[in-house]
Design a protein around this motif. Structure first.
Motif, mmCIF file in Angstrom:
data_model
loop_
_atom_site.group_PDB
_atom_site.id
_atom_site.type_symbol
_atom_site.label_atom_id
_atom_site.label_comp_id
_atom_site.label_asym_id
_atom_site.label_seq_id
_atom_site.Cartn_x
_atom_site.Cartn_y
_atom_site.Cartn_z
ATOM 1 N N GLU A 166 27.803 -1.646 16.234
ATOM 2 C CA GLU A 166 26.636 -0.900 16.708
ATOM 3 C C GLU A 166 25.353 -1.702 16.521
ATOM 4 O O GLU A 166 24.439 -1.657 17.355
ATOM 5 N N LEU A 167 25.284 -2.439 15.413
ATOM 6 C CA LEU A 167 24.103 -3.272 15.161
ATOM 7 C C LEU A 167 23.969 -4.355 16.230
ATOM 8 O O LEU A 167 22.878 -4.611 16.751
ATOM 9 N N LEU A 168 25.087 -5.011 16.563
ATOM 10 C CA LEU A 168 25.044 -6.050 17.590
ATOM 11 C C LEU A 168 24.616 -5.468 18.930
ATOM 12 O O LEU A 168 23.815 -6.071 19.664
ATOM 13 N N ASP A 169 25.132 -4.291 19.255
ATOM 14 C CA ASP A 169 24.756 -3.639 20.508
ATOM 15 C C ASP A 169 23.281 -3.258 20.494
ATOM 16 O O ASP A 169 22.576 -3.429 21.487
ATOM 17 N N GLU A 170 22.819 -2.752 19.362
ATOM 18 C CA GLU A 170 21.411 -2.362 19.221
ATOM 19 C C GLU A 170 20.490 -3.572 19.375
ATOM 20 O O GLU A 170 19.415 -3.480 19.980
ATOM 21 N N ALA A 171 20.911 -4.727 18.831
ATOM 22 C CA ALA A 171 20.087 -5.940 18.880
ATOM 23 C C ALA A 171 20.255 -6.699 20.186
ATOM 24 O O ALA A 171 19.588 -7.717 20.407
ATOM 25 N N GLY A 172 21.154 -6.235 21.063
ATOM 26 C CA GLY A 172 21.368 -6.908 22.336
ATOM 27 C C GLY A 172 22.048 -8.260 22.195
ATOM 28 O O GLY A 172 21.801 -9.169 22.981
ATOM 29 N N ILE A 173 22.916 -8.385 21.198
ATOM 30 C CA ILE A 173 23.604 -9.654 20.937
ATOM 31 C C ILE A 173 25.010 -9.580 21.520
ATOM 32 O O ILE A 173 25.801 -8.702 21.160
ATOM 33 N N THR A 174 25.305 -10.509 22.420
ATOM 34 C CA THR A 174 26.630 -10.586 23.029
ATOM 35 C C THR A 174 27.384 -11.762 22.430
ATOM 36 O O THR A 174 26.864 -12.879 22.384
ATOM 37 N N LEU A 175 28.582 -11.512 21.971
ATOM 38 C CA LEU A 175 29.387 -12.551 21.343
ATOM 39 C C LEU A 175 30.342 -13.174 22.347
ATOM 40 O O LEU A 175 30.956 -12.467 23.156
ATOM 41 N N ALA A 176 30.457 -14.489 22.284
ATOM 42 C CA ALA A 176 31.471 -15.191 23.068
ATOM 43 C C ALA A 176 32.794 -15.098 22.308
ATOM 44 O O ALA A 176 32.807 -14.866 21.095
ATOM 45 N N PRO A 177 33.918 -15.277 23.005
ATOM 46 C CA PRO A 177 35.218 -15.177 22.324
ATOM 47 C C PRO A 177 35.368 -16.148 21.159
ATOM 48 O O PRO A 177 36.104 -15.873 20.208
ATOM 49 N N THR A 178 34.648 -17.278 21.215
ATOM 50 C CA THR A 178 34.797 -18.279 20.151
ATOM 51 C C THR A 178 33.796 -18.097 19.005
ATOM 52 O O THR A 178 33.893 -18.781 17.991
ATOM 53 N N ASP A 179 32.828 -17.191 19.180
ATOM 54 C CA ASP A 179 31.834 -16.990 18.127
ATOM 55 C C ASP A 179 32.473 -16.380 16.883
ATOM 56 O O ASP A 179 33.501 -15.686 16.968
ATOM 57 N N ARG A 180 31.828 -16.613 15.731
ATOM 58 C CA ARG A 180 32.356 -16.118 14.463
ATOM 59 C C ARG A 180 31.363 -15.171 13.800
ATOM 60 O O ARG A 180 30.152 -15.378 13.859
ATOM 61 N N LEU A 181 31.926 -14.124 13.163
ATOM 62 C CA LEU A 181 31.118 -13.155 12.418
ATOM 63 C C LEU A 181 31.513 -13.208 10.951
ATOM 64 O O LEU A 181 32.691 -13.386 10.622
ATOM 65 N N SER A 182 30.525 -13.033 10.067
ATOM 66 C CA SER A 182 30.831 -13.054 8.642
ATOM 67 C C SER A 182 31.444 -11.741 8.166
ATOM 68 O O SER A 182 31.901 -11.647 7.021
ATOM 69 N N ALA A 183 31.474 -10.717 9.015
ATOM 70 C CA ALA A 183 32.084 -9.429 8.673
ATOM 71 C C ALA A 183 32.730 -8.852 9.930
ATOM 72 O O ALA A 183 32.277 -9.125 11.046
ATOM 73 N N PRO A 184 33.811 -8.060 9.790
ATOM 74 C CA PRO A 184 34.444 -7.459 10.973
ATOM 75 C C PRO A 184 33.474 -6.543 11.705
ATOM 76 O O PRO A 184 32.585 -5.943 11.088
ATOM 77 N N GLN A 185 33.653 -6.428 13.020
ATOM 78 C CA GLN A 185 32.764 -5.559 13.789
ATOM 79 C C GLN A 185 32.914 -4.096 13.388
ATOM 80 O O GLN A 185 31.996 -3.301 13.568
ATOM 81 N N THR A 186 34.062 -3.745 12.828
ATOM 82 C CA THR A 186 34.272 -2.349 12.424
ATOM 83 C C THR A 186 33.688 -2.041 11.054
ATOM 84 O O THR A 186 33.678 -0.878 10.630
ATOM 85 N N ALA A 187 33.197 -3.063 10.340
ATOM 86 C CA ALA A 187 32.690 -2.856 8.984
ATOM 87 C C ALA A 187 31.445 -1.988 9.011
ATOM 88 O O ALA A 187 30.584 -2.109 9.889
ATOM 89 N N ALA A 188 31.339 -1.078 8.020
ATOM 90 C CA ALA A 188 30.168 -0.213 7.903
ATOM 91 C C ALA A 188 29.005 -1.003 7.325
ATOM 92 O O ALA A 188 29.182 -1.873 6.471
ATOM 93 N N LEU A 189 27.799 -0.709 7.811
ATOM 94 C CA LEU A 189 26.610 -1.388 7.303
ATOM 95 C C LEU A 189 26.139 -0.735 6.011
ATOM 96 O O LEU A 189 26.210 0.490 5.853
ATOM 97 N N VAL A 190 25.674 -1.549 5.095
ATOM 98 C CA VAL A 190 25.078 -1.058 3.853
ATOM 99 C C VAL A 190 23.743 -1.758 3.673
ATOM 100 O O VAL A 190 23.519 -2.853 4.182
ATOM 101 N N ASN A 191 22.850 -1.132 2.949
ATOM 102 C CA ASN A 191 21.526 -1.696 2.723
ATOM 103 C C ASN A 191 21.631 -3.018 1.962
ATOM 104 O O ASN A 191 22.366 -3.130 0.986
ATOM 105 N N GLY A 192 20.899 -4.019 2.443
ATOM 106 C CA GLY A 192 20.921 -5.326 1.803
ATOM 107 C C GLY A 192 22.036 -6.231 2.277
ATOM 108 O O GLY A 192 22.189 -7.350 1.773
#
Length: 362
Positions: free
Chosen positions: A151-177
């Motif tokens: 949801e954060l990526l969608d909110e920020a308008g960030i589109t990921l390419a298939p080869t891009d890497r994320l430090s956390a799964p897209q399904t992970a819940a956001l926490v403060n900090g």
């Protein structure tokens, strides 16, 4: 009669008109009850400890008293990704948000004015969180009410390419900090490099040219090589490259140089100079004396150098000239040449740098 009248007065005195509101539904109730609890009992309104009653149950009621009862109800909700069931006496979503004491700018799945009894789906509440985002090598903080990384990526308008890497799964819940790093990876990019291929040089003996002479018969030209690499870029920086192909598109042309082998004829030596200053045997010495002293083998100008080859006193004596004369001007041309030969054997023509260079002896 008196007793009847007194009873009627007592009846009228104890009968009260009360406004009873249960979850916003109001009605007028005639009652003889003395407390709120008694009025609710006579009105057949059951309350539990979780319900909110105003005024409290022990309060004495008077004519015109308004009693409000808010029945506790359970609401299924998701708060920052955590499913839970809460009990509330609030009537609207706004009441529940207030009871939960979450930030007023939280994201709520239903309008704040919606009645809790009218909710069709579980309520979702996401509180504001500060997430540190690292994107394309740049770090910045973002305040968001998104519940998950996706949801954060969608909110920020960030589109990921298939080869891009994320430090956390897209399904992970956001926490403060939380820190979220997005690494852009581009693989399979082609990089074509064109470079020159040096040409070779071949020397061919040529009897028509004198020794030491050279002539370019075929001009060499460089070739061209095309190399293709497959690269991998991480955040715009190349981290690896793999050779795909290498092709010589233009062949180099070798240079050919003719090298002379013809012997030069020896020049006859000039006649020797007489003691009066004529050039002695040995063409080089004669020419050198002509350059150094104008061919005067007995010159002594007093500048520290004398003789046809302009010896300094130290050079003359150091090379054994003292056996002939104190200075070179006092010796014969032949004696001067003999001393000069010793100097030339130890240091070459460099003892006479200017004239030797002029005569091409160096």
């Amino acid at each position: 009669m008196v007793a009847l009248i007194l009873g009627l007065v007592a009846f009228v005195g104890t009968n009260k008109s009360v406004v009873l509101s249960v979850d916003g539904q109001s009605s007028n109730v005639k009652t003889f009850g003395g407390t709120v609890a008694e009025v609710l009992q006579k009105a057949d309104v059951q309350v539990s400890a979780a319900d909110r009653v105003s005024p409290d149950l022990a309060t004495e009621v008077t004519d015109g008293t308004t009693i409000e009862v808010f029945k506790a109800k359970t609401v299924d909700l998701t708060l920052d990704g955590e499913n839970q069931t809460v009990s509330t006496t609030g009537q609207t979503v706004a009441d529940l948000v207030s009871e939960l004491r979450v930030a007023s700018n939280s994201a709520v799945s239903a309008s704040l004015e919606t009645a809790l009894t009218g909710l069709d789906d579980p309520l979702s509440i996401s509180t504001p969180k500060t997430v540190t985002m690292v994107l394309d090598g740049t770090s910045y903080n973002r305040l968001t009410t998104a519940e998950s990384v996706a949801e954060l990526l969608d909110e920020a308008g960030i589109t990921l390419a298939p080869t891009d890497r994320l430090s956390a799964p897209q399904t992970a819940a956001l926490v403060n900090g939380m820190a979220l790093k997005i690494t852009r990876v581009k693989a399979g990019e082609k990089d074509t490099v064109t470079e020159a291929v040096p040409f070779e040089t071949t020397e061919v003996p040529d009897s028509n040219l004198y020794e030491g002479e050279e002539k370019v018969t075929v001009k060499g030209t460089p070739g061209e090589k095309v190399t293709v690499f497959e690269t991998m870029l991480v955040d715009g920086r190349e981290v690896s490259r793999t050779l795909v192909s290498e092709t010589v598109s233009v062949q180099p042309v070798a240079a050919k140089i003719a090298v002379g082998t013809k012997k030069k004829e020896a020049k006859p030596a000039p006649a020797a100079a007489s003691p009066g200053g004529t050039a002695p045997a040995g063409g080089n010495w004669s020419a050198l004396a002509q350059c150094e002293s104008g061919g005067d083998w007995h010159i002594n100008t007093g500048n520290g150098y004398s003789g046809g080859l302009q010896f300094s006193v130290s050079s003359w004596l150091g090379a054994g000239g003292g056996q002939y004369a104190p200075i070179a001007a006092g010796a014969t041309p032949e004696q001067q040449i003999a001393v000069a030969e010793k100097l030339r054997a130890n240091g070459g023509w460099g003892h006479w740098p200017a004239c030797a260079a002029k005569l091409g002896l160096l």
